[in-house]
Design an enzyme around this catalytic site. Structure first.
Site: not given
Length: 274
Positions: A108-109, A111, A177-178, A227
């Site tokens: 998704s961008g 970093s 991500i969390s 996962g």
């Protein structure tokens, strides 16, 4: 066994090869173990029919008598206040310490935004530090897998480190991500009101999968990664985040433009001045 230092903290070093222990920790080199105000007695350990290295392991895992109990929770400790507090550090840096938590799917961008934001703030004279999810797993969190319980521990550790950066007066940018809402909320609860700024990269799964900069979606679709968030593991989007960065039609903002959006929020809330 050499013991270095004085109470309440002691360090012990030992070598498997020299002492001939039948069990060992992960590294064959000399090890260092720390515990709280409880003297490790190798002779006593032997008298209990427990090898010294197993007793050291018990201290590390928090299972030994007086070592803090189950889950490694420390006991008999007292917070020590320092005469230099957060407000003084913030005045020195001319900014307010906080945590900018960037969450979203892989690809998704996150970093890219974190680095663009760090560069933009640096050019303005603001001190930042980026905690990137992959980078932290190279060191501090290299012992954790991607199972749900390890992901929760991964987030907890990064949250605690981010909290320390914030307390030092630094603008900490956490990029990972969390995926689980409760874990992000737990990190928010670690900080005082207003010091946790959640930035949601609201980019559709199909777009992230098309980008697939690390080739992970392809591996997940082929069943080679289990996962994987967005494929066979859920992502729970924020409900009340401070900043949302999303696709507008078929257009995407550049990293620098997204960084400007976050900086505008920081300016509005007074984070970029003491």
């Amino acid at each position: 066994m050499a013991v270095i230092g004085a109470a309440p903290w002691r360090f012990c070093s030992f070598s498997d090869s020299k002492l001939g222990f039948s069990d060992s920790l992960s590294s064959p080199s000399a090890k260092f173990v720390r515990w709280n105000a409880v003297r490790f007695d190798a002779v006593k350990a032997r008298s209990r029919h427990v090898t010294p290295i197993k007793a050291v392991k018990a201290f590390v895992s928090g299972q030994a008598d007086g070592a803090g109990g189950k889950n490694g929770m420390s006991t008999n400790i007292v917070w020590h206040e320092c005469s230099v507090d957060k407000l003084e550090r913030q005045r020195l840096l001319q900014q307010k310490g906080c945590v900018i938590w960037i969450t979203g799917l892989s690809g998704s961008g996150k970093s890219t935004l974190a680095c663009a934001l760090s560069r933009a703030l640096h050019s303005r004279g603001n001190l930042t530090y980026v905690l990137d999810g992959d980078n932290v797993r190279h060191g501090l969190n290299r012992d954790l897998s991607f199972r749900a319980e390890d992901r929760a521990e991964n987030i907890r550790r990064i949250g605690e480190v981010a909290k320390l950066f914030s307390d030092s007066g630094i603008i900490c940018i956490a990029s990972l991500i969390s995926p689980y809402r409760k874990d992000r909320d737990a990190c928010r609860a670690m900080l005082s009101e207003g010091n946790f700024i959640e930035v949601f990269m609201d980019i559709p799964l199909e777009v992230c999968e098309e980008r697939d900069p690390k080739g992970l979606y392809k591996l997940a679709r082929a069943g080679k990664i289990r996962g994987f968030t967005g494929i066979d593991d859920p992502y729970e989007p924020p409900l009340n985040c401070e900043v949302v960065l999303q696709q507008t039609g078929g257009d995407y903002a550049s990293p620098s433009d997204m960084a400007k959006t976050v900086i505008s929020y920081l300016e509005e809330k007074g984070y970029l001045k003491a």
